[in-house]
Scaffold this active site. Structure first.
Site, mmCIF file in Angstrom:
data_model
loop_
_atom_site.group_PDB
_atom_site.id
_atom_site.type_symbol
_atom_site.label_atom_id
_atom_site.label_comp_id
_atom_site.label_asym_id
_atom_site.label_seq_id
_atom_site.Cartn_x
_atom_site.Cartn_y
_atom_site.Cartn_z
ATOM 1 N N LEU A 183 0.859 -1.192 0.000
ATOM 2 C CA LEU A 183 0.000 0.000 0.000
ATOM 3 C C LEU A 183 0.886 1.229 0.000
ATOM 4 O O LEU A 183 1.542 1.538 1.002
ATOM 5 C CB LEU A 183 -0.910 0.018 1.238
ATOM 6 C CG LEU A 183 -1.713 -1.252 1.525
ATOM 7 C CD1 LEU A 183 -2.618 -1.046 2.744
ATOM 8 C CD2 LEU A 183 -2.541 -1.649 0.310
ATOM 9 N N GLY A 241 3.220 3.763 -3.033
ATOM 10 C CA GLY A 241 4.390 3.611 -3.909
ATOM 11 C C GLY A 241 5.216 4.880 -3.893
ATOM 12 O O GLY A 241 5.719 5.319 -4.927
ATOM 13 N N VAL A 252 8.231 7.255 -1.454
ATOM 14 C CA VAL A 252 9.669 7.110 -1.178
ATOM 15 C C VAL A 252 9.966 5.710 -0.643
ATOM 16 O O VAL A 252 10.827 4.984 -1.159
ATOM 17 C CB VAL A 252 10.128 8.193 -0.161
ATOM 18 C CG1 VAL A 252 11.561 7.938 0.288
ATOM 19 C CG2 VAL A 252 10.004 9.586 -0.767
ATOM 20 N N ARG A 311 -2.329 6.150 -5.439
ATOM 21 C CA ARG A 311 -3.443 7.104 -5.461
ATOM 22 C C ARG A 311 -3.934 7.348 -6.878
ATOM 23 O O ARG A 311 -5.112 7.521 -7.111
ATOM 24 C CB ARG A 311 -3.015 8.401 -4.794
ATOM 25 C CG ARG A 311 -4.044 8.785 -3.751
ATOM 26 C CD ARG A 311 -3.941 10.115 -3.143
ATOM 27 N NE ARG A 311 -2.640 10.639 -2.866
ATOM 28 C CZ ARG A 311 -2.368 11.213 -1.713
ATOM 29 N NH1 ARG A 311 -3.265 11.238 -0.761
ATOM 30 N NH2 ARG A 311 -1.193 11.766 -1.518
ATOM 31 N N ARG A 312 -2.967 7.389 -7.807
ATOM 32 C CA ARG A 312 -3.344 7.652 -9.212
ATOM 33 C C ARG A 312 -2.719 6.608 -10.118
ATOM 34 O O ARG A 312 -1.521 6.318 -10.014
ATOM 35 C CB ARG A 312 -2.833 9.035 -9.644
ATOM 36 C CG ARG A 312 -3.719 10.192 -9.210
ATOM 37 C CD ARG A 312 -3.172 11.508 -9.731
ATOM 38 N NE ARG A 312 -1.826 11.753 -9.222
ATOM 39 C CZ ARG A 312 -1.571 12.256 -8.011
ATOM 40 N NH1 ARG A 312 -2.566 12.558 -7.213
ATOM 41 N NH2 ARG A 312 -0.338 12.448 -7.612
ATOM 42 N N ASP A 349 6.716 13.962 14.805
ATOM 43 C CA ASP A 349 7.264 12.675 14.358
ATOM 44 C C ASP A 349 8.093 12.027 15.478
ATOM 45 O O ASP A 349 7.924 10.841 15.781
ATOM 46 C CB ASP A 349 8.127 12.910 13.106
ATOM 47 C CG ASP A 349 8.753 11.632 12.590
ATOM 48 O OD1 ASP A 349 8.034 10.833 11.982
ATOM 49 O OD2 ASP A 349 9.961 11.436 12.808
ATOM 50 N N LYS A 358 7.465 8.529 17.827
ATOM 51 C CA LYS A 358 8.482 7.494 18.039
ATOM 52 C C LYS A 358 8.762 7.311 19.533
ATOM 53 O O LYS A 358 8.982 6.184 20.001
ATOM 54 C CB LYS A 358 9.755 7.873 17.275
ATOM 55 C CG LYS A 358 9.543 7.803 15.759
ATOM 56 C CD LYS A 358 10.645 8.515 15.001
ATOM 57 C CE LYS A 358 10.452 8.401 13.492
ATOM 58 N NZ LYS A 358 11.348 9.271 12.726
ATOM 59 N N GLY A 383 14.866 7.977 4.732
ATOM 60 C CA GLY A 383 15.248 7.728 3.338
ATOM 61 C C GLY A 383 14.661 6.410 2.849
ATOM 62 O O GLY A 383 14.365 5.508 3.649
HETATM 63 N N1 LIG Z 1 10.550 8.602 4.169
HETATM 64 C C1 LIG Z 1 11.185 8.151 5.238
HETATM 65 O O1 LIG Z 1 12.375 8.382 5.423
HETATM 66 C C2 LIG Z 1 10.449 7.353 6.251
HETATM 67 C C3 LIG Z 1 9.073 7.187 6.187
HETATM 68 N N2 LIG Z 1 8.446 6.437 7.146
HETATM 69 C C4 LIG Z 1 7.007 6.246 7.074
HETATM 70 O O2 LIG Z 1 6.715 5.505 5.905
HETATM 71 C C5 LIG Z 1 5.429 5.871 5.423
HETATM 72 C C6 LIG Z 1 5.550 6.305 3.976
HETATM 73 O O3 LIG Z 1 6.421 7.402 3.906
HETATM 74 P P1 LIG Z 1 6.981 7.940 2.507
HETATM 75 O O4 LIG Z 1 7.154 6.824 1.560
HETATM 76 O O5 LIG Z 1 8.139 8.788 2.846
HETATM 77 O O6 LIG Z 1 5.778 8.865 2.038
HETATM 78 P P2 LIG Z 1 5.417 9.298 0.556
HETATM 79 O O7 LIG Z 1 4.523 10.483 0.699
HETATM 80 O O8 LIG Z 1 6.624 9.411 -0.287
HETATM 81 O O9 LIG Z 1 4.592 8.039 0.032
HETATM 82 C C7 LIG Z 1 3.290 7.746 0.399
HETATM 83 C C8 LIG Z 1 2.570 7.297 -0.859
HETATM 84 O O10 LIG Z 1 1.304 6.790 -0.507
HETATM 85 C C9 LIG Z 1 0.378 7.220 -1.507
HETATM 86 N N3 LIG Z 1 -0.959 7.195 -0.935
HETATM 87 C C10 LIG Z 1 -1.500 8.048 -0.039
HETATM 88 N N4 LIG Z 1 -2.767 7.692 0.227
HETATM 89 C C11 LIG Z 1 -3.008 6.596 -0.517
HETATM 90 C C12 LIG Z 1 -4.136 5.761 -0.672
HETATM 91 N N5 LIG Z 1 -5.273 5.999 -0.022
HETATM 92 N N6 LIG Z 1 -4.047 4.697 -1.508
HETATM 93 C C13 LIG Z 1 -2.903 4.464 -2.184
HETATM 94 N N7 LIG Z 1 -1.798 5.223 -2.078
HETATM 95 C C14 LIG Z 1 -1.861 6.271 -1.247
HETATM 96 C C15 LIG Z 1 0.857 8.607 -1.888
HETATM 97 O O11 LIG Z 1 0.363 8.975 -3.153
HETATM 98 C C16 LIG Z 1 2.365 8.429 -1.867
HETATM 99 O O12 LIG Z 1 2.854 8.023 -3.121
HETATM 100 C C17 LIG Z 1 4.911 6.956 6.363
HETATM 101 O O13 LIG Z 1 4.132 6.347 7.384
HETATM 102 C C18 LIG Z 1 6.193 7.518 6.951
HETATM 103 O O14 LIG Z 1 6.000 8.120 8.213
HETATM 104 C C19 LIG Z 1 9.114 5.811 8.155
HETATM 105 C C20 LIG Z 1 10.457 5.937 8.264
HETATM 106 C C21 LIG Z 1 11.221 6.751 7.345
HETATM 107 N N1 LIG Z 2 10.615 12.271 8.569
HETATM 108 C C1 LIG Z 2 11.299 11.272 9.314
HETATM 109 C C2 LIG Z 2 11.434 10.030 8.496
HETATM 110 C C3 LIG Z 2 11.661 8.862 9.317
HETATM 111 O O1 LIG Z 2 10.931 8.465 10.198
HETATM 112 C C4 LIG Z 2 12.682 11.783 9.700
HETATM 113 O O2 LIG Z 2 13.069 12.860 9.240
HETATM 114 O O3 LIG Z 2 13.339 11.123 10.491
#
Ligand SMILES: NC(=O)C1=CN([C@@H]2O[C@H](COP(=O)(O)OP(=O)(O)OC[C@H]3O[C@@H](n4cnc5c(N)ncnc54)[C@H](O)[C@@H]3O)[C@@H](O)[C@H]2O)C=CC1
Ligand SMILES: N[C@@H](CC=O)C(=O)O
Ligand code: NA
Length: 442
Positions: A16, A18, A20, A52-53, A207, A211, A313
């Site tokens: 669920l 796609g 980062v 989402r799209r 955030d 944690k 990341g």
């Molecule tokens: N980016 C990071 O470094 C880290 C992120 N996280 C967690 O991982 C999760 C994802 O983070 P990212 O990948 O960075 O966010 P992101 O914003 O890059 O990706 C989220 C994706 O989910 C899609 N999305 C949103 N609602 C949706 C729906 N209803 N159905 C289908 N797709 C949907 C969005 O279009 C987007 O592509 C979050 O919970 C974040 O807190 C945790 C640790 C590190």
């Molecule tokens: N936004 C968060 C991503 C990881 O949880 C951060 O900057 O550490």
């Protein structure tokens, strides 16, 4: 004759999100498919990626275009394991609950959801006999939740102090080392994929507070939600605070502090807080630079432990997601389940006023006799003991002089320190309380 893992019926994985993290999970799942099958004993098959799209070019993920769908509700009913990396509370929570109802185990990186409503997810997992894993939710790639939950299960954890937000550490480090500006550094953290979709969650400490709630729950076998965590972000940290830290051979870090403490009523409780603090350069957490994270664990038997690595990341976070995915998949293969929630200790979370730490207080005062005595009296009135006092005389443009008093206290309660600062601000000898910072890590 035994069948090779790659020839076994695949375990169906639904992804669920796609973005980062989801993009990195998809790429690594595809590129390491054979190794993962060997480690699990059965291959994994991505049966769908909810986005989402539809229609965007996602060829870099190495997946068949037919797997992309906007119907996440249907997708979660067709999987053995659901990986949730869309983030936020809804629809993530409903999708996870629906997945569990349909018998899927869940791996998630969603700290916001776990810290807000973790018990609902744990209860659903128990009810439906499935697993819930979330190593990526705290400090990204760093193995910290499973070490606390499993490796340290025989020990008693006293305190967990973490740099658990990469974005804010990146910003504070840049301010400290290059004097870089706040806004431009946040933008760089966004571009590098560290920041949350709304970087306010990072810079205002939400955030890190989520944690801290997860770490406190696991370390102290209690239920702690993000609303229980005292939270201050880094937006008020000034170049003057950074310079004051440097003068004391300290650095400023946004810390998540989770402690087992004795409250004012003599009963044991939890202090969970996120705020900027000075730490001495000699402390292991002071050397954590850029977007790196680290978690310092103090336990009765083990003593001090430090976990260090990339906390944000795509690929680092995906590494933790895949580790959980393998654990869940192995449990599916062997028919077992991972551990559920452990909240038997049921410790209360104490108010911030009862948190105990040291303080660094800078005062702009009149440069005349008796000022030091009046200031010291206020500290004594509130039973806050002074460790060191330093005075600097500043000459104004008009030739007049003022003095800066820089006071470091011994450990005191936050309530006593707040009352002290309020009374200091009322003194006619004090022009301004220029900064108040907590000092952690002796
Ligand atoms: N980016 C990071 O470094 C880290 C992120 N996280 C967690 O991982 C999760 C994802 O983070 P990212 O990948 O960075 O966010 P992101 O914003 O890059 O990706 C989220 C994706 O989910 C899609 N999305 C949103 N609602 C949706 C729906 N209803 N159905 C289908 N797709 C949907 C969005 O279009 C987007 O592509 C979050 O919970 C974040 O807190 C945790 C640790 C590190
Ligand atoms: N936004 C968060 C991503 C990881 O949880 C951060 O900057 O550490
Ligand atoms: Na982690």
């Amino acid at each position: 004759m035994t069948t090779a893992p790659a020839q076994q019926t695949p375990l169906r994985v639904a992804l669920l999100g796609g973005g980062v993290v989801g993009g990195s999970v998809a790429r690594l799942l595809t590129s390491q498919a054979d190794d993962l099958a060997q480690r699990i004993g059965r291959p994994l098959e991505i049966v769908g990626v909810a986005v989402r799209r539809e229609g965007r070019d996602r060829s870099d993920l190495g997946l068949d275009p037919s797997v992309f769908t906007t119907d996440a509700e249907d997708l979660v009913t067709r999987a053995d394991i659901v990986v949730e990396v869309i983030g936020g509370i809804e629809p993530a929570r409903s999708l996870i609950l629906r997945a569990m109802e349909h018998g899927a185990s869940v791996v998630t990186a969603n700290k916001a959801l776990l810290a807000e409503d973790g018990p609902t997810l744990y209860e659903a997992a128990a009810e439906h006999g499935v697993d819930l894993y979330y190593e990526a939710a705290v400090a990204g790639a760093i193995p910290i939740l499973r070490p606390i939950r499993d490796s340290l299960a025989g020990d008693s954890i006293r305190r967990v102090t973490g740099i658990v937000n990469g974005t804010t550490n990146f910003v504070l480090d840049a301010m400290d080392t290059t004097g870089a500006g706040f806004a431009e550094t946040v933008e760089r953290a966004q571009a590098l994929g560290y920041a949350e979709a709304d970087p306010t969650a990072d810079v205002e400490g939400f955030d890190a507070a989520a944690k801290a709630a997860i770490l406190s729950s696991l370390a102290f076998h209690s239920r702690v939600s993000s609303a229980d965590v005292h939270r201050e972000g880094i937006t008020e940290v000034s170049a003057r605070d950074i310079a004051a830290a440097q003068e004391m051979d300290c650095t400023v870090k946004l810390l998540a502090i989770c402690e087992r403490v004795v409250g004012a009523d003599g009963r044991e409780g939890i202090s969970a807080r996120v705020h900027p603090a000075l730490i001495p350069l000699s402390h292991p957490l002071a050397s954590v630079r850029g977007a790196y994270n680290a978690v310092f664990v103090e336990a009765e038997g083990a003593g001090d432990l430090m976990f260090y690595g990339q906390g944000a990341g795509g690929d680092p976070t995906a590494s933790a997601v895949l580790g959980d995915l393998v654990a869940v998949a192995r449990a599916r293969v062997t028919g077992g389940r991972g551990p559920g929630e452990s909240a038997y200790a049921d410790l209360p979370v104490l108010p911030m006023g009862q948190a105990i730490t040291r303080y660094h207080v800078s005062l702009d005062v009149a440069d005349r006799s008796g000022v030091l005595a009046s200031v010291a009296t206020v500290f004594a009135n509130h039973d806050v003991s002074i460790e060191t006092v330093r005075q600097q005389v500043v000459t104004d443009d008009d030739g007049g002089s003022r003095a800066m008093l820089i006071i470091v206290t011994h450990a005191a309660t936050d309530a006593a320190l707040s009352a002290t600062v309020n009374e200091l601000a009322e003194l006619d000898t004090v022009n301004e309380v220029t900064s108040v910072m907590r000092v952690e890590g002796n």
